[in-house]
Design a protein around this motif. Structure first.
Motif, PDB file in Angstrom:
ATOM      1  N   PRO A   1      47.040  72.194  47.600  1.00  0.00           N
ATOM      2  CA  PRO A   1      48.462  71.865  47.711  1.00  0.00           C
ATOM      3  C   PRO A   1      49.230  72.364  46.494  1.00  0.00           C
ATOM      4  O   PRO A   1      48.676  72.468  45.396  1.00  0.00           O
ATOM      5  CB  PRO A   1      48.484  70.341  47.781  1.00  0.00           C
TER       6      PRO A   1
ATOM      7  N   ALA B   1      54.836  67.788  61.952  1.00  0.00           N
ATOM      8  CA  ALA B   1      53.829  68.476  61.137  1.00  0.00           C
ATOM      9  C   ALA B   1      52.475  68.416  61.838  1.00  0.00           C
ATOM     10  O   ALA B   1      52.176  67.471  62.570  1.00  0.00           O
ATOM     11  CB  ALA B   1      53.746  67.843  59.760  1.00  0.00           C
TER      12      ALA B   1
ATOM     13  N   ASP C   1      52.711  75.527  57.703  1.00  0.00           N
ATOM     14  CA  ASP C   1      52.570  74.686  58.892  1.00  0.00           C
ATOM     15  C   ASP C   1      53.657  75.147  59.861  1.00  0.00           C
ATOM     16  O   ASP C   1      54.840  74.857  59.672  1.00  0.00           O
ATOM     17  CB  ASP C   1      52.740  73.211  58.518  1.00  0.00           C
TER      18      ASP C   1
ATOM     19  N   ARG D   1      51.881  74.121  53.333  1.00  0.00           N
ATOM     20  CA  ARG D   1      50.717  73.234  53.220  1.00  0.00           C
ATOM     21  C   ARG D   1      49.892  73.528  51.978  1.00  0.00           C
ATOM     22  O   ARG D   1      49.050  72.734  51.592  1.00  0.00           O
ATOM     23  CB  ARG D   1      49.837  73.364  54.463  1.00  0.00           C
TER      24      ARG D   1
END
Length: 186
Positions: free
Chosen positions: A56, A88, A79, A65
């Motif tokens: 991340p 999501a 995403d 993401r």
């Protein structure tokens, strides 16, 4: 099964498929974003991977993401559902990362990105006559992000315009806007 279907499309070079009358067929990769079926032209797809480790990144919007290591190259993972304003992606057994190459503005090359999708379904061959214009109303995805509607098995599936959705300048702008709002005042 999908990986073997893509073997002929290595690095974006799809084999030309023709109908019996000699007219060309377009190949599409079909996948799901939540419950929404979607398609992209197969020549944009490099490969399909199981979801592995993603690192991340701080101060990023929900649609970023993170990044992943793809054979020694750092690849951002987007995403796709979240980028399109859909829920999501919840990573599950069928979730995949589709590795795509997107052309950069002014023909300066390509950018490799991973797009997170809920499930990859199949590769289909579609005649030109089965590609329809995007309706002005009635799509859950903004029409600016669609190229056409792909008619297959009595259903119309939206063909995503990855160049518009993953436009690097637009993504940088969205990330910058998010960072401005995410950072506390000095």
């Amino acid at each position: 099964m999908i990986a073997s279907s893509l073997a002929s499309t290595s690095r974006g070079h799809s084999q030309l498929v023709r109908e019996d009358d000699g007219s060309p067929l377009h190949q599409f990769l079909c996948f799901a974003l939540g419950l929404e079926p979607c398609a992209v032209r197969i020549d944009l797809v490099r490969e399909i991977l199981e979801v592995g480790h993603m690192t991340p990144l701080p101060l990023m919007p929900a649609f970023v993401r993170g990044v992943m290591n793809l054979r020694g190259v750092v690849v951002p993972v987007i995403d796709l559902g979240a980028r399109l304003g859909l829920p999501a992606t919840v990573i599950g057994r069928r979730t995949c990362i589709v590795i795509v190459d997107v052309c950069l503005p002014d023909d300066s090359g390509t950018q490799t990105l991973g797009v997170l999708v809920d499930a990859v379904q199949e590769v289909i061959n579609i005649a030109e006559s089965d590609l329809e214009p995007v309706p002005r109303l009635g799509t859950r995805i903004d029409a600016a992000h669609l190229r056409s509607m792909v008619r297959h098995r009595q259903k119309a599936t939206p063909e995503l315009d990855l160049a518009a959705i993953l436009d690097p300048q637009r993504l940088v702008g969205l990330i910058g806007e998010h960072r401005q709002h995410a950072q506390p005042p000095h």
